[in-house]
Write an enzyme that holds these catalytic residues in place. Structure first.
Site, short mmCIF file in Angstrom:
data_model
loop_
_atom_site.label_atom_id
_atom_site.label_comp_id
_atom_site.label_asym_id
_atom_site.label_seq_id
_atom_site.Cartn_x
_atom_site.Cartn_y
_atom_site.Cartn_z
N LYS A 1 4.28 0.86 9.64
CA LYS A 1 4.45 2.12 8.94
C LYS A 1 3.90 3.29 9.75
O LYS A 1 4.43 4.39 9.69
CB LYS A 1 3.74 2.04 7.58
CG LYS A 1 4.60 1.36 6.53
CD LYS A 1 3.93 1.37 5.17
CE LYS A 1 3.07 0.18 4.97
NZ LYS A 1 2.55 -0.02 3.63
N GLU B 1 0.87 -1.17 0.00
CA GLU B 1 0.00 0.00 0.00
C GLU B 1 0.91 1.23 0.00
O GLU B 1 1.80 1.32 0.86
CB GLU B 1 -0.88 -0.01 1.26
CG GLU B 1 -1.89 1.10 1.23
CD GLU B 1 -2.79 1.15 2.46
OE1 GLU B 1 -2.78 0.21 3.27
OE2 GLU B 1 -3.50 2.17 2.58
N ARG C 1 4.83 -12.77 9.68
CA ARG C 1 5.43 -11.46 9.63
C ARG C 1 6.82 -11.48 10.25
O ARG C 1 7.04 -12.20 11.23
CB ARG C 1 4.55 -10.58 10.52
CG ARG C 1 4.27 -9.24 10.03
CD ARG C 1 3.15 -8.63 10.83
NE ARG C 1 2.16 -8.19 9.88
CZ ARG C 1 2.29 -7.06 9.18
NH1 ARG C 1 3.28 -6.25 9.37
NH2 ARG C 1 1.39 -6.75 8.28
P1 ATP Z 1 2.68 -2.24 8.04
O1 ATP Z 1 1.85 -2.96 9.05
O2 ATP Z 1 4.11 -2.16 8.38
O3 ATP Z 1 2.11 -0.93 7.65
P2 ATP Z 1 1.41 -3.47 5.87
O4 ATP Z 1 1.06 -4.89 5.92
O5 ATP Z 1 0.30 -2.54 6.07
O6 ATP Z 1 2.64 -3.18 6.79
P3 ATP Z 1 1.61 -3.37 3.05
O7 ATP Z 1 2.11 -2.26 2.22
O8 ATP Z 1 0.17 -3.66 3.03
O9 ATP Z 1 2.09 -3.08 4.52
O10 ATP Z 1 2.44 -4.69 2.78
C1 ATP Z 1 2.85 -5.14 1.52
C2 ATP Z 1 3.24 -6.58 1.63
O11 ATP Z 1 4.30 -6.74 2.54
C3 ATP Z 1 2.09 -7.41 2.17
O12 ATP Z 1 2.02 -8.63 1.44
C4 ATP Z 1 2.43 -7.62 3.60
O13 ATP Z 1 1.86 -8.79 4.09
C5 ATP Z 1 3.97 -7.68 3.55
N1 ATP Z 1 4.53 -7.29 4.83
C6 ATP Z 1 4.30 -6.16 5.52
N2 ATP Z 1 4.95 -6.15 6.69
C7 ATP Z 1 5.63 -7.32 6.76
C8 ATP Z 1 6.49 -7.93 7.73
N3 ATP Z 1 6.78 -7.32 8.88
N4 ATP Z 1 7.01 -9.14 7.45
C9 ATP Z 1 6.74 -9.76 6.30
N5 ATP Z 1 5.94 -9.25 5.35
C10 ATP Z 1 5.37 -8.05 5.56
MG MG Z 2 -1.48 -3.38 4.69
#
Ligand code: ATP
Ligand code: MG
Length: 568
Positions: free
Chosen positions: A280, A40, A270
């Site tokens: 984020k 995102e 994760r």
């Molecule tokens: P955050 O919680 O840090 O904002 P998010 O899941 O909202 O992370 P996205 O931009 O939606 O961030 O994530 C893009 C991809 O990266 C998704 O497939 C998500 O599952 C993966 N991802 C995000 N954070 C992690 C993590 N800590 N470990 C492994 N994969 C991750």
């Molecule tokens: Mg997300």
């Protein structure tokens, strides 16, 4: 011996590889593998995302497939092109090329058409409950949900209302479109989930064309199916969403929008890291509240922060490989990440001499005409990395840490009357200490042994200490930034116990010193990395220039992880 294997045993497969190999054996997608990385664009990527990137791109590569980069831009209020650009740069820097670049917003019209189709099938309805009421109707884990009073609207009424939602006839939050599934389901995600909400927000790509926006669960699976993704890899918190993912796609197949085989959602754990926060939202708070200088502050766990700190793409990929793919959430030790960059730089970073906290040394028995060049190898074990000349002169800088007036036991560095080797140059002996009015040592007056040119005395006498040094006449001033962990607690969220995680920000995470460095370092280009002998690994900051060189400490030399690993 007879039972010794002829070829090394193959590395065991992780559970995602097992699924992929199973699919290939059954020819499920005609052997095709297409994954996607779906960030995102609401922040910069962090090391957790790097893990996800390495899994998605790495597995696709391993099985002869490809990976799409898909911006999951269905929430216009938090998203921005600044983030899109940084994400593209970071994925490239990690060493991956994407097959297609897509945006969930490209599919808004298609998603809308699917939504109308679901309404026509009696599988979606327009609901007037407020967010608060809807929550109450939904129940919880212990309490079954109640059907919305708007659930049995006719198809015609639902279509009319949905079109009017799209046309802007209702206020934000006044109505939603919901899937009609099962309010009694033990899985909360299946209790008539929201598919669309009204939100008058400017979208960074579609502008003001839309005022209804699809929810993640609806948009994600459909986007996967549109791109013919074979394996949709996501993190564990989406496990309970998988039945919904499959439900939407099954409806679309019935409506002949798609054909089987459909993409399959697979969840992995994760990645978390000690001594930092990762979401984020919190990283944004660190930036906005000025605890760090920006998203690329070298203390941040962001990819751009690690890059500026001096991490190489190879080291980040090696780290992702070593933490592996798990089904249970885990916290990786930042020591392992540091071990990976040390291992990489140990092999390839040229060596240089830099004095971080300078103390003047004057060789009283040396005249200016005695000065000479010392040729030093750039890497002790790698002659192919060449060598360079440094000038040895009457006045030098050594590190304050290498001198003690009251010499402790087993002290092999400089002290009154002690003799040490200056790396590659000569043996010197300290004769006299000069102090300022407040008693600080400002200068050491020493003598050198001209016979020991090169570093060894012909009489064979031994000295135990070898120090790094720079010529006072030739050294260049440099700013060196010494970084420590950004937090004082291994898990700031955990020790905060619901209180403020900011209380555990390390007030000493950055120390700036005015160093004296070898002249060759003035020419170092941003992104070059070095080992400063006896000190650590350092990277040239992007803002560095020949007039004002700036170095960031990537990591010190001491590796506590290597010890743990050999013990285990
Ligand atoms: P955050 O919680 O840090 O904002 P998010 O899941 O909202 O992370 P996205 O931009 O939606 O961030 O994530 C893009 C991809 O990266 C998704 O497939 C998500 O599952 C993966 N991802 C995000 N954070 C992690 C993590 N800590 N470990 C492994 N994969 C991750
Ligand atoms: Mg997300």
């Amino acid at each position: 011996m007879a039972n010794e294997p002829l070829t090394p045993e193959p590395k065991s497969l992780n559970f995602i590889e097992e699924i992929m190999e199973g699919d290939q054996q059954q020819d499920k997608h005609q052997g095709r593998v297409l994954t996607r990385f779906p960030p995102e664009p609401n922040g910069y990527l962090h090391i957790g995302h790097a893990k996800s990137i390495c899994i998605n791109f790495g597995l696709a590569k391993k099985y002869g497939g490809a990976t799409n980069l898909r911006f999951d831009d269905t929430n216009p209020t938090k998203e921005d092109v600044e983030y899109v650009d940084s994400i593209r740069e970071d994925v490239k820097w990690l060493g991956f090329d994407w097959a297609g670049e897509f945006y969930a917003s490209d599919y808004f019209q298609k998603l809308y058409d699917f939504a109308e189709y679901l309404i026509q099938q009696g599988k979606a309805f327009v609901c007037d409950l407020t967010e608060e009421e809807a929550k109450d109707y939904k129940g919880n884990f212990f309490k079954p949900g109640k059907e919305s009073p708007y659930r049995n609207r006719s198809v015609a009424e639902n279509l009319d209302l949905f079109r009017r939602m799209k046309a802007g006839e209702f206020a934000d939050g006044e109505k939603t479109l919901r899937a009609k599934i099962d309010v009694q389901s033990p899985n909360m995600n299946m209790r008539d989930p929201v598919m669309y909400r009204i939100r008058r927000a400017h979208h960074h790509r579609t502008g003001d064309a839309w005022i209804i926006y699809p929810m993640y669960d609806f948009a994600h699976g459909v986007s996967d199916a549109i791109e013919t993704i074979t394996h949709s890899i996501c993190t564990l918190e989406f496990e309970d969403h998988r039945p919904l993912y499959d439900w939407f796609l099954a409806q679309d197949v019935e409506g002949q929008f798609f054909q089987r085989p459909l993409p399959r959602q697979i969840e992995f754990a994760r990645l978390n890291l000690t001594y930092t926060v990762m979401s984020k939202r919190r990283l944004l708070a660190l930036v906005q509240e000025g605890h760090v200088s920006g998203w690329d502050d070298p203390r941040m766990p962001t990819i751009c922060g690690l890059r500026r700190r001096g991490y190489t793409p190879e080291s980040v990929r090696a780290f992702a490989e070593r933490v592996g793919v798990a089904k249970r959430d885990m916290v990786a030790d930042v020591g392992l990440l540091e071990h990976c960059i040390r291992e990489d730089l140990e092999a390839k970073a040229p060596r240089r001499m830099a004095v971080l906290r300078p103390l003047k040394v004057v060789l009283t028995n040396m005249s200016d005409s005695d000065a000479f060049d010392v040729e030093l190898p750039n890497h002790g074990d790698k002659p192919e990395l060449g060598s360079r000349k440094v000038r040895f002169t009457r006045e030098l800088w050594v590190d304050q840490d290498d001198f003690r007036e009251d010499m402790p036991k087993k002290w092999f560095r400089l002290a009154p009357d002690a003799e040490v080797r200056l790396r590659g140059a000569a043996l010197i002996r300290c004769n006299e200490i000069v102090k300022d009015a407040s008693g600080n040592v400002t200068e050491l007056r020493c003598t050198w042994d001209p016979e020991s040119k090169g570093g060894n005395a012909p009489d064979g006498r031994k000295v135990k200490g070898t120090l790094h040094w720079v010529s006072a006449q030739h050294a260049v001033d440099a700013e060196v930034r010494l970084y420590e962990q950004l937090f004082t607690a291994e898990d700031p969220m955990d020790v905060a116990e619901g209180g403020d995680w900011r209380d555990f920000i390390n007030p000493h995470s950055l120390e700036i010193v005015k160093a004296k460095v070898e002249p060759s370092l003035a020419k170092a280009q941003p992104s070059e990395r070095f080992q400063f002998e006896r000190t650590g690994y350092f990277a040239v900051d992007p803002a560095s220039s020949a007039d004002a060189p700036v170095f960031n400490r990537t990591v010190g030399l001491k590796d506590s992880w290597a010890k743990i690993e050999t013990k285990a």
